[in-house]
Design an enzyme around this catalytic site. Structure first.
Site, PDB file in Angstrom:
ATOM      1  N   LYS A 188       8.363  -1.444  -1.986  1.00 27.20           N
ATOM      2  CA  LYS A 188       7.701  -0.693  -0.913  1.00 27.20           C
ATOM      3  C   LYS A 188       8.740  -0.119   0.060  1.00 27.20           C
ATOM      4  O   LYS A 188       8.707   1.068   0.412  1.00 27.20           O
ATOM      5  CB  LYS A 188       6.726  -1.629  -0.189  1.00 27.20           C
ATOM      6  N   CYS A 222       5.471   3.991   9.095  1.00 28.68           N
ATOM      7  CA  CYS A 222       6.194   3.303   8.018  1.00 28.68           C
ATOM      8  C   CYS A 222       7.659   3.663   7.872  1.00 28.68           C
ATOM      9  O   CYS A 222       8.510   2.777   7.753  1.00 28.68           O
ATOM     10  CB  CYS A 222       5.495   3.573   6.690  1.00 28.68           C
ATOM     11  N   GLU A 267       0.846  -1.187   0.000  1.00 26.50           N
ATOM     12  CA  GLU A 267       0.000   0.000   0.000  1.00 26.50           C
ATOM     13  C   GLU A 267       0.888   1.245   0.000  1.00 26.50           C
ATOM     14  O   GLU A 267       1.816   1.343   0.771  1.00 26.50           O
ATOM     15  CB  GLU A 267      -0.894  -0.031   1.246  1.00 26.50           C
TER      16      GLU A 267
HETATM   17  C1  UDX Z   1       4.258   7.187   3.972  1.00 24.36           C
HETATM   18  C2  UDX Z   1       4.361   7.116   2.445  1.00 24.36           C
HETATM   19  O1  UDX Z   1       4.228   8.438   1.895  1.00 24.36           O
HETATM   20  C3  UDX Z   1       3.299   6.198   1.876  1.00 24.36           C
HETATM   21  O2  UDX Z   1       3.460   6.050   0.486  1.00 24.36           O
HETATM   22  C4  UDX Z   1       3.406   4.840   2.563  1.00 24.36           C
HETATM   23  O3  UDX Z   1       2.368   3.987   2.126  1.00 24.36           O
HETATM   24  C5  UDX Z   1       3.331   4.975   4.064  1.00 24.36           C
HETATM   25  O4  UDX Z   1       4.329   5.886   4.524  1.00 24.36           O
HETATM   26  P1  UDX Z   1       2.691   8.476   5.696  1.00 24.36           P
HETATM   27  O5  UDX Z   1       3.728   8.078   6.692  1.00 24.36           O
HETATM   28  O6  UDX Z   1       1.270   8.167   5.998  1.00 24.36           O
HETATM   29  O7  UDX Z   1       3.011   7.790   4.281  1.00 24.36           O
HETATM   30  O8  UDX Z   1       2.767  10.051   5.429  1.00 24.36           O
HETATM   31  P2  UDX Z   1       3.784  10.997   4.623  1.00 24.36           P
HETATM   32  O9  UDX Z   1       2.989  12.049   3.973  1.00 24.36           O
HETATM   33  O10 UDX Z   1       4.699  10.222   3.760  1.00 24.36           O
HETATM   34  O11 UDX Z   1       4.604  11.696   5.792  1.00 24.36           O
HETATM   35  C6  UDX Z   1       5.524  10.982   6.604  1.00 24.36           C
HETATM   36  C7  UDX Z   1       6.230  11.923   7.544  1.00 24.36           C
HETATM   37  O12 UDX Z   1       7.127  12.761   6.824  1.00 24.36           O
HETATM   38  C8  UDX Z   1       5.304  12.877   8.302  1.00 24.36           C
HETATM   39  O13 UDX Z   1       5.751  12.981   9.640  1.00 24.36           O
HETATM   40  C9  UDX Z   1       5.444  14.180   7.571  1.00 24.36           C
HETATM   41  O14 UDX Z   1       5.175  15.295   8.368  1.00 24.36           O
HETATM   42  C10 UDX Z   1       6.902  14.123   7.165  1.00 24.36           C
HETATM   43  N1  UDX Z   1       7.228  14.967   6.001  1.00 24.36           N
HETATM   44  C11 UDX Z   1       6.676  14.699   4.783  1.00 24.36           C
HETATM   45  C12 UDX Z   1       8.135  16.014   6.149  1.00 24.36           C
HETATM   46  O15 UDX Z   1       8.649  16.257   7.254  1.00 24.36           O
HETATM   47  N2  UDX Z   1       8.452  16.768   5.052  1.00 24.36           N
HETATM   48  C13 UDX Z   1       7.928  16.533   3.826  1.00 24.36           C
HETATM   49  O16 UDX Z   1       8.277  17.261   2.875  1.00 24.36           O
HETATM   50  C14 UDX Z   1       6.999  15.469   3.675  1.00 24.36           C
END
Ligand code: UDX
Ligand code: ADP
Length: 480
Positions: free
Chosen positions: A225, A281, A170
């Site tokens: 993944k 993740c 996913e």
């Molecule tokens: C992530 C992956 O994006 C997704 O494809 C996978 O299935 C699961 O893991 P998620 O953890 O739900 O998704 O959110 P994501 O938007 O990726 O953000 C992860 C973390 O990175 C958050 O704490 C977010 O605040 C941080 N982040 C994200 C940053 O600090 N800077 C950014 O530019 C983007």
């Protein structure tokens, strides 16, 4: 062999992945019965709650999808065996946290829940069943699942059943799960049986264009993944490392991110400096990758990826340290308002949230924390901090005994005014939209001066904060 048409799906695990994913599948495939099962009765009850604001997962748009499909072809139940027996296809979407003890502790994933599911599927399935790995799993987990299932095929009891195993990782991100599921960049299906791959592709084919459905072998799918998450996390650690350098040199990380992001080879996404990545993740998947690399005799590759996680923890401790330094080297007994506890906006999930490490560091320093989050409930915060719910007494009554003794305390705060009352600083740790629109001229007089705003998410308008007479620290902003 003709492609079997899937009529009945069972998903084991009604969490952040299983729940929204199955809701969208049911919504888009009205001809398929989808049953999501979980051993956690409370969670299933919440999924069945008539008040859609009580669903156990907060995701924008999820309530509408559930409302359309629930009771029609989307069901939530604790009867795991019955749902497996009725299914042509079983998704395994259970938790796979990092092991805390034993072999691979701190790095490898704990696969006990996946293994338990495989055994339960082996025991309860009837006829031919396609088993789909949906949880994020270390490479070659499918091997273990296959071994368990083929033992069932060969046993006399299981003579009537057969299995095909697929990997279908996913890629949804929390907070945008519904649009990510409805319009995915790609769907990845790994497997060895073409007819099983096509059966799953036909489920997604209800709404995903064929060219976005990628077919690979099992191991490529599992590794993709981990690699996708490692690359995304690596960008965040990279920009956070540059943020620290910006602060030291007088550059501004937002300007640097914009400048490099316009290079089409780099791209502008995932260049937002902040308090480090959280979520269930990124860290887990990188640590898995590290474990795999060590296992396969690639220590240099392991260290390379491990540094992404180390930089992330460093960034979180660095932010806590910065707060202490700016507040005259001590936060003992001082009130600090933490705005945002979820690991990102638009979710109630706090797994690995940067706020946890930062809050713990500040509590260790003896701070009194008023914690506000629009979606995370106070019991969850207490569990994350390993503290009783709300350790601070009446927020009105000035320094408390605990504060005077130097003990860190916290309490949940439902509104901005009470969170900021008497506070020496505000820390913005999650980018909730409402924090962008705060009226600093009204809030500043509530605080004890000189007061600070620490904006770890770049959400405030600097001129508004400064015009209210507050000191401002923004991540990655150096003083020219
Ligand atoms: C992530 C992956 O994006 C997704 O494809 C996978 O299935 C699961 O893991 P998620 O953890 O739900 O998704 O959110 P994501 O938007 O990726 O953000 C992860 C973390 O990175 C958050 O704490 C977010 O605040 C941080 N982040 C994200 C940053 O600090 N800077 C950014 O530019 C983007
Ligand atoms: P994710 O973010 O991967 O969806 P969650 O922890 O939110 O992870 O959800 C996983 C769910 O799987 C939990 O609700 C847990 O109760 C459920 N679960 C774990 N093991 C089993 C099992 N053997 N049978 C049914 N449900 C299970």
């Amino acid at each position: 062999m003709p492609v079997a048409s899937i009529r009945s799906i069972c998903c084991i695990g009604a969490g952040y992945v299983g729940g929204p994913t199955m809701a969208v599948i049911a919504d888009r495939c009205p001809d398929v019965q989808v049953t999501v099962v979980d051993i956690n009765q409370t969670r299933i009850d919440a999924w069945n709650h008539t008040d859609l604001s009580k669903l156990p997962v907060y995701e924008p748009g999820l309530d509408a999808v559930v409302e359309r499909a629930r009771g029609r072809n989307l069901h939530f139940s604790t009867d795991v065996d019955e749902a497996i027996a009725a299914a042509d296809m079983v998704f395994i979407s259970v938790n796979t946290p990092t092991k805390t003890k034993g072999l691979g502790a701190g790095q490898a994933s704990d696969l006990r829940w996946v293994e338990a599911c495989a055994r339960q599927v082996a025991q309860s399935a009837t006829g031919h069943t396609i088993v789909v790995e949906k949880s994020t799993l270390p490479v070659r987990t499918a091997e273990a699942v296959k071994a368990i299932l083929s033992a069932a095929e060969q046993s006399s009891e299981g003579a009537q059943c057969s299995f095909a195993v697929l990997s279908n990782p996913e890629f949804l991100a929390e907070g945008t799960a519904i649009p990510d599921l409805e319009s995915p960049d790609r769907v990845l299906i790994g497997g060895e049986h073409p007819e099983a791959i096509e059966a799953l592709a036909s489920v997604y084919g209800h709404w995903v264009p064929q060219e976005r459905i990628l077919r690979t072998n099992l191991w490529s799918s599992e590794l993709s993944k981990l690699t996708a998450n490692a690359f995304l996390a690596q960008r965040i650690s990279s920009i956070n490392s540059v943020a620290a350098l910006c602060e030291a040199t007088g550059a501004d990380v937002r300007e640097v991110a914009r400048a490099i992001g316009t290079d089409s080879r780099i791209g502008s996404k995932f260049l937002q400096a902040g308090p480090g990545f959280g979520g269930s993740c990124f860290q887990k998947d990188i640590l898995n990758l590290v474990y795999l690399c060590r296992h396969f005799g690639l220590p240099e590759v392991a260290s390379y990826w491990e540094s992404v996680v180390q930089l992330n923890s460093w960034q979180q401790h660095r932010i806590a340290r910065t707060v202490v330094q700016k507040l005259f080297g001590t936060v003992t007994g001082k009130r600090l308002a933490i705005l945002g506890f979820a690991f990102k906006a638009d979710t109630n999930d706090t797994r690995e949230a940067p706020s946890i490490r930062i809050a713990k560091d500040l509590l260790e320093e003896g701070a009194q924390l008023a914690i506000h989050d629009p979606k995370v409930d106070s019991d969850q915060i207490a569990r994350d901090l390993n503290l009783p719910a709300s350790t601070a007494p009446d927020a009105e009554s000035g320094p408390t005994r605990a504060a005077l003794s130097g003990e860190g305390t916290w309490w949940p705060s439902c509104d901005m005014a009470s969170a900021l009352k008497g506070a020496d600083a505000v820390l913005i740790l999650t980018e909730w939209a409402q924090y962008r629109a705060l009226d600093w001229s009204a809030l500043a007089p509530l605080m004890r001066q000189p007061a600070w705003v620490f904006d770890a998410r770049s959400v405030v308008t600097p001129t508004e904060v400064q015009a209210a007479g507050l000191n401002l620290w923004r991540v990655g902003e150096g003083q020219p």
